[in-house]
Scaffold this motif. Structure first.
Motif, PDB file in Angstrom:
ATOM      1  N   ASN A   8     -24.713   3.141  16.388  1.00 35.27           N
ATOM      2  CA  ASN A   8     -24.288   4.516  16.672  1.00 35.27           C
ATOM      3  C   ASN A   8     -25.323   5.502  16.137  1.00 35.27           C
ATOM      4  O   ASN A   8     -25.763   5.384  14.999  1.00 35.27           O
ATOM      5  N   ASP A  43     -21.004   6.971  24.330  1.00 31.78           N
ATOM      6  CA  ASP A  43     -19.820   6.585  23.555  1.00 31.78           C
ATOM      7  C   ASP A  43     -18.683   7.597  23.730  1.00 31.78           C
ATOM      8  O   ASP A  43     -18.929   8.767  24.010  1.00 31.78           O
ATOM      9  N   GLU A  47     -25.736   3.756  20.838  1.00 34.59           N
ATOM     10  CA  GLU A  47     -24.533   4.450  21.300  1.00 34.59           C
ATOM     11  C   GLU A  47     -24.626   5.918  20.902  1.00 34.59           C
ATOM     12  O   GLU A  47     -24.765   6.240  19.725  1.00 34.59           O
ATOM     13  N   LYS A  89     -18.932   4.106  27.535  1.00 31.86           N
ATOM     14  CA  LYS A  89     -17.823   3.502  26.815  1.00 31.86           C
ATOM     15  C   LYS A  89     -16.626   4.432  26.936  1.00 31.86           C
ATOM     16  O   LYS A  89     -16.638   5.544  26.403  1.00 31.86           O
ATOM     17  N   GLU A 105     -21.022  -4.290  17.864  1.00 32.40           N
ATOM     18  CA  GLU A 105     -21.296  -2.905  17.456  1.00 32.40           C
ATOM     19  C   GLU A 105     -21.385  -2.833  15.939  1.00 32.40           C
ATOM     20  O   GLU A 105     -20.531  -3.378  15.240  1.00 32.40           O
TER      21      GLU A 105
HETATM   22 MG    MG Z   1     -19.679   3.527  18.991  1.00 30.95          MG
END
Ligand code: MG
Ligand code: C2E
Ligand code: MG
Ligand code: MG
Length: 279
Positions: free
Chosen positions: A116, A178, A148, A199, A58
């Motif tokens: 992200n 996320d 994400e 997630k 990530e």
């Molecule tokens: Mg994230």
């Protein structure tokens, strides 16, 4: 007395306001500068698949401020969203990540990277065309980037968010939801959104073995996700006990300080060499 009290309260309030305005102005000048002067950097945190192999990481942005040292994204992403600076910042992150993936390939490291993306970036839409153009430039046959998104992306403009999520998937990016479980989305919503994985938020994982309610929630979420053929990734795993719980309960992916903290790109290369599959 009442009057004095009131005035006292007003002063405290004014002081707080002042501080917030000051902070906003400080960020307004300095984050913009940081972006121009290359004071931002991307850290990478490995993600383990169910077989213990790291196939992706990530991307987490960091700001190395001459004045304040390493500033956490938690302290500047909300401001960047509010001011719109998240759009150029997000573009910089995306391009930096793609460049890093290509550099790793030269070294024989084959990794996907999850980026992200916040609600404001989705509304702007340029993040999708940025990725598409950069991919064409890179000559890569497959998209090595995943996205994400948090539940808030769905709340602000659901129709547009859903369209973009599909477009990302068509490009070859996986879309992950996320911090799942902290927002307002429901389990039934999972059936309608084009995502590949959820997630689980860290708050579920924290001390899970002493939290019977969290345990039940995680089991229920995993069951629903499986029924919808969605992957489940647990983030924020810090202890062996937390790892054991998620392994026993059918979680697919794992991430957390227990394995590795986010680190600079070069360091991740070394880390990978020292950490073969953990089964
Ligand atoms: Mg994230
Ligand atoms: P997130 O995407 O949910 O990322 C997980 C956060 O938890 C990261 O914080 C990570 O460093 C931290 N973390 C990972 N494992 C553990 C663990 O085992 N224990 C604990 N206590 N924490 C752990 P970080 O790097 O401070 O990032 C905070 C948030 O800022 C991210 O949450 C994400 O929402 C946002 N963010 C970071 N980079 C970007 C970016 O490039 N663009 C956008 N739009 N948002 C970003
Ligand atoms: Mg998260
Ligand atoms: Mg988060």
């Amino acid at each position: 007395h009442a009057k004095e009290n009131g005035r006292g309260k007003f002063c405290v309030f004014a002081a707080e306001m002042n501080q917030r305005v000051f902070e906003y102005l400080w960020l307004d000048t300095n984050l913009r500068k940081a972006l121009e002067q290359d004071h931002l950097t991307v850290f990478y945190q490995p993600k383990l698949d169910s077989d213990g192999v790291v196939r992706s990481a990530e991307a987490l942005v960091r700001w190395n401020s001459p004045e304040r040292g390493m500033v956490s994204p938690a302290d500047f992403i909300p401001y960047a969203e509010e001011s719109g600076l998240i759009v150029p910042l997000g573009r910089w992150v995306m391009l930096t990540v793609l460049r890093q993936i290509l550099a790793w390939r030269e070294q024989g490291i084959n990794l996907r990277v999850a980026v992200n993306v916040s609600a404001r970036q989705l509304i702007d839409q340029s993040i999708y065309s940025d990725l598409k153009l950069a991919l064409m430039d890179s000559g890569l046959a497959e998209c090595p980037i995943d996205i994400e998104l948090t539940e808030s992306c769905l709340i602000e403009n659901e129709a547009q968010a859903l369209t973009l999520m599909k477009q990302f998937q068509e490009l070859g990016a996986q879309v992950h939801l996320d911090d799942f479980g902290t927002g307002y989305s429901s389990l039934s919503q999972l059936a309608r959104v084009p995502i590949n994985a959820i997630k689980l938020d860290q708050s579920f994982i924290r001390n899970i073995n002493e939290q019977p309610v969290s345990q039940s929630l995680v089991r229920a979420i995993v069951a629903v996700a499986k029924a919808l053929t969605l992957q489940v990734i647990a983030e924020g795993i810090e202890t062996k006990a937390e790892e054991e719980f998620v392994l026993l309960n059918g979680v697919d992916g794992r991430q957390g300080y227990f394995y590795a903290k986010p680190m600079p790109a070069e360091q991740l290369g070394h880390w990978l060499a020292k950490h073969p599959a953990r089964v």
